[in-house]
Enzyme design. Structure first.
Site, short mmCIF file in Angstrom:
data_model
loop_
_atom_site.label_atom_id
_atom_site.label_comp_id
_atom_site.label_asym_id
_atom_site.label_seq_id
_atom_site.Cartn_x
_atom_site.Cartn_y
_atom_site.Cartn_z
N ASP A 41 -8.96 -2.50 1.43
CA ASP A 41 -8.80 -2.63 -0.02
C ASP A 41 -9.12 -1.32 -0.73
O ASP A 41 -9.94 -0.54 -0.24
CB ASP A 41 -9.72 -3.76 -0.53
CG ASP A 41 -9.28 -4.28 -1.88
OD1 ASP A 41 -8.13 -4.00 -2.30
OD2 ASP A 41 -10.08 -4.97 -2.53
N SER A 86 -0.91 -9.45 2.62
CA SER A 86 -1.37 -10.84 2.62
C SER A 86 -0.28 -11.74 2.02
O SER A 86 0.60 -11.27 1.28
CB SER A 86 -2.66 -10.97 1.81
OG SER A 86 -2.36 -11.02 0.43
N ASN A 89 0.10 -11.19 -1.54
CA ASN A 89 0.59 -9.91 -2.06
C ASN A 89 2.01 -9.99 -2.65
O ASN A 89 2.44 -9.09 -3.36
CB ASN A 89 0.56 -8.82 -0.97
CG ASN A 89 -0.84 -8.30 -0.68
OD1 ASN A 89 -1.13 -7.84 0.43
ND2 ASN A 89 -1.74 -8.38 -1.66
N GLU A 228 -19.69 -11.11 11.69
CA GLU A 228 -20.54 -10.39 10.74
C GLU A 228 -19.66 -9.69 9.72
O GLU A 228 -18.62 -9.12 10.07
CB GLU A 228 -21.39 -9.35 11.48
CG GLU A 228 -22.33 -9.92 12.52
CD GLU A 228 -23.46 -10.75 11.91
OE1 GLU A 228 -23.79 -10.54 10.73
OE2 GLU A 228 -24.01 -11.60 12.63
C1 FPP Z 1 -5.08 -3.26 -0.77
O1 FPP Z 1 -5.28 -2.27 -1.75
C2 FPP Z 1 -4.15 -2.83 0.26
C3 FPP Z 1 -2.96 -3.41 0.53
C4 FPP Z 1 -2.45 -4.56 -0.22
C5 FPP Z 1 -2.06 -2.90 1.56
C6 FPP Z 1 -2.64 -2.21 2.74
C7 FPP Z 1 -1.65 -1.25 3.21
C8 FPP Z 1 -1.89 -0.04 3.76
C9 FPP Z 1 -3.23 0.45 4.12
C10 FPP Z 1 -0.79 0.89 3.99
C11 FPP Z 1 0.15 0.70 5.05
C12 FPP Z 1 -0.20 -0.19 6.16
C13 FPP Z 1 0.30 -0.04 7.38
C14 FPP Z 1 0.00 -1.04 8.40
C15 FPP Z 1 1.12 1.11 7.76
P1 FPP Z 1 -5.07 -2.64 -3.27
O2 FPP Z 1 -3.71 -2.22 -3.66
O3 FPP Z 1 -5.35 -4.09 -3.49
O4 FPP Z 1 -6.15 -1.76 -3.96
P2 FPP Z 1 -6.92 -2.08 -5.31
O5 FPP Z 1 -7.88 -3.19 -5.01
O6 FPP Z 1 -7.61 -0.80 -5.60
O7 FPP Z 1 -5.89 -2.44 -6.33
#
Ligand code: FPP
Length: 264
Positions: A41, A86, A89, A228
């Site tokens: 996150d 998720s 998302n 954990e």
């Molecule tokens: C949450 O950050 C992150 C995600 C919804 C996506 C995770 C994706 C990656 C790390 C990039 C690509 C993944 C792969 C497997 C290549 P957020 O957008 O919710 O952050 P925030 O809480 O600051 O808004």
């Protein structure tokens, strides 16, 4: 590290520099978590703090994941599951959703060679029938190419929800009940566990959430019953080696009881 690690492959060499650094950090290499799960996150906040669009943060998050994955393999982690997309998302703006799927597909294709060279087996968990066909294909190629690799399992949770995973398992049980293969009163926890997306993987020992929020967000609900939790204040693009070491140390500092009194 016990039998579960042995089941999943060879132990890494002890003269690996990251393992030396981990020991200097106070980590006991004989008590590493076998399965680490990460809620990555904070990409959006990281980008917004720099006046950039959220997708810029996701791209940086991808770069960071590349490093964390190889570090985890070198350290001796046997299973790494990351929450890439998720089931919730989908509620984000269309361009962010499309951009995330594109990024994950590109990553799955571009990183396959390096993952295979590193003897990493790639899996995915989630309702993949609902994701774009190109991504589904890239994941299938990755899984097939790496199916015999033994050093580490890298499990990508995509269009994943913990409740949805349990629902999918219950649907399979309901079908078996309808066919008379199983009596309703005979259903056990094991019957559910065996029908999860990857019943062969051990449950996570350590779940890390970056970005500071104190939530599980529907991640691995069944499997995390006794794991954990470690919350890191680092935003995901900034979660580097030292933060990872801190998470493992935190895990090792706790006594794991599994509901009983003695097991540590
Ligand atoms: C949450 O950050 C992150 C995600 C919804 C996506 C995770 C994706 C990656 C790390 C990039 C690509 C993944 C792969 C497997 C290549 P957020 O957008 O919710 O952050 P925030 O809480 O600051 O808004």
């Amino acid at each position: 590290m016990g039998d579960r690690a042995g089941m999943l492959g060879l132990l890494p060499p002890t003269d690996n520099p990251i393992r030396e650094r981990a020991e200097r950090h106070g980590i006991d290499l004989d008590r590493l978590p076998v399965h680490v799960a990460i809620i990555m996150d904070g990409n959006g906040r990281w980008a917004q703090m720099r006046g950039k669009p959220r997708l810029f943060g996701h791209r940086q998050g991808y770069k960071n994941l590349r490093g964390v994955l190889l570090d985890a393999a070198d350290l001796g982690i046997k299973v790494l599951t990351v929450y890439a997309f998720s089931a919730e998302n989908w509620r984000r703006p269309n361009d962010e959703v499309a951009g995330l799927f594109k990024l994950i597909e590109r990553a799955a294709r571009d990183e396959l060679r390096v993952l295979h060279q590193n003897n990493v087996r790639v899996l995915s968990s989630g309702r993949l029938d609902e994701v774009p066909a190109g991504l589904r294909e890239a994941l299938a190629i990755g899984a097939e190419t790496t199916k015999d690799n033994t050093r580490m399992v890298f499990n990508l949770a995509i269009n994943y929800g913990g409740r949805a995973e349990i629902v999918d398992a219950v649907r399979k049980i309901a079908a078996d009940v309808r066919e008379g293969a199983i009596e309703p009163e005979a259903v056990t926890e094991q019957d559910i566990a065996r029908r999860l997306y990857h019943p062969d993987l051990p449950d996570p020992d350590l779940m890390i959430r970056t970005g500071g929020d104190l939530r599980v967000s529907n991640f691995l609900l069944w499997q995390s019953a006794y794991c954990e939790l470690h919350i890191s204040k680092s935003l995901w693009p900034e979660f580097k080696e030292e933060a990872m070491f801190d998470a493992v140390l935190d895990y090792q500092d706790r006594t794991r009881k599994f509901g009983g009194l003695t097991r540590g």
